[in-house]
Design an enzyme around this catalytic site. Sequence first.
Site, PDB file in Angstrom:
ATOM      1  CG  HIS A  16      -0.329   0.216   2.532  1.00 50.69           C
ATOM      2  ND1 HIS A  16      -1.006   0.737   3.603  1.00 50.69           N
ATOM      3  CD2 HIS A  16       0.922  -0.015   3.000  1.00 50.69           C
ATOM      4  CE1 HIS A  16      -0.212   0.814   4.657  1.00 50.69           C
ATOM      5  NE2 HIS A  16       0.960   0.357   4.311  1.00 50.69           N
ATOM      6  CB  CYS A  25       3.826   5.009   5.362  1.00 61.14           C
ATOM      7  SG  CYS A  25       4.558   3.860   6.550  1.00 61.14           S
ATOM      8  CG  HIS A  29       5.300   0.653   2.585  1.00 61.70           C
ATOM      9  ND1 HIS A  29       4.566   1.794   2.303  1.00 61.70           N
ATOM     10  CD2 HIS A  29       4.867   0.216   3.788  1.00 61.70           C
ATOM     11  CE1 HIS A  29       3.732   2.030   3.300  1.00 61.70           C
ATOM     12  NE2 HIS A  29       3.889   1.084   4.217  1.00 61.70           N
ATOM     13  CG  HIS A  31       3.019  -3.426   6.218  1.00 66.04           C
ATOM     14  ND1 HIS A  31       4.042  -2.980   7.020  1.00 66.04           N
ATOM     15  CD2 HIS A  31       2.429  -2.321   5.697  1.00 66.04           C
ATOM     16  CE1 HIS A  31       4.061  -1.657   6.994  1.00 66.04           C
ATOM     17  NE2 HIS A  31       3.098  -1.230   6.194  1.00 66.04           N
ATOM     18  CG  HIS A  75       1.373 -11.992  -2.684  1.00 65.61           C
ATOM     19  ND1 HIS A  75       1.123 -12.892  -1.671  1.00 65.61           N
ATOM     20  CD2 HIS A  75       2.712 -11.902  -2.787  1.00 65.61           C
ATOM     21  CE1 HIS A  75       2.274 -13.332  -1.198  1.00 65.61           C
ATOM     22  NE2 HIS A  75       3.249 -12.742  -1.848  1.00 65.61           N
ATOM     23  CD  GLU A 136       1.329  -0.910   9.077  1.00 64.27           C
ATOM     24  OE1 GLU A 136       0.183  -0.578   8.727  1.00 64.27           O
ATOM     25  OE2 GLU A 136       2.209  -0.084   9.375  1.00 64.27           O
TER      26      GLU A 136
END
EC number: 4.1.2.50
Length: 150
Positions: A16, A25, A29, A31, A75, A136
């Site tokens: 996201h 952020c 990137h 998680h 994914h 996260e």
Amino acid sequence: MSNVRITKQFSFETGHALYGYDGKCKNVHGHSYKLSVTVIGKPITDRTNVKFGMVIDFSDLKKIVKEEIVDQFDHASVFNETTPHIELANELKSRGHHVILVNYQPTSENMVIDFSKRIKSRLPDIIKLHSLKLQETDTSFAEWYASDNL
């Protein structure tokens, strides 16, 4: 009969970006999310029921969460549809990437609210969603509790 809470844990990888954010952020990137789903209900007391003694079969809860969240978000890249990230999202889609457009900033806080709605809509009437924990990172998570949202 007493109410009992049961919890099932899930994991998935999601990318996201937070449009307009003033830190790292803002960049795309990903998680390794961990989602804990806790439901509450009374164990089945009918001895003729194959699910006797269960609040809900863990495999039934797994099916709901897998279909509503894991299979959709694993994914995938999640972007707010009302930001300029829509251009990036469309480019990725055109190249065959799995992109999810949402009407919120894709923070853990907003994602856990979205997930609560998706899961609640699929649970049997006698089972209630008690809480969600969306982790996260190893040290950062958002939690949603039904009791906080009456």
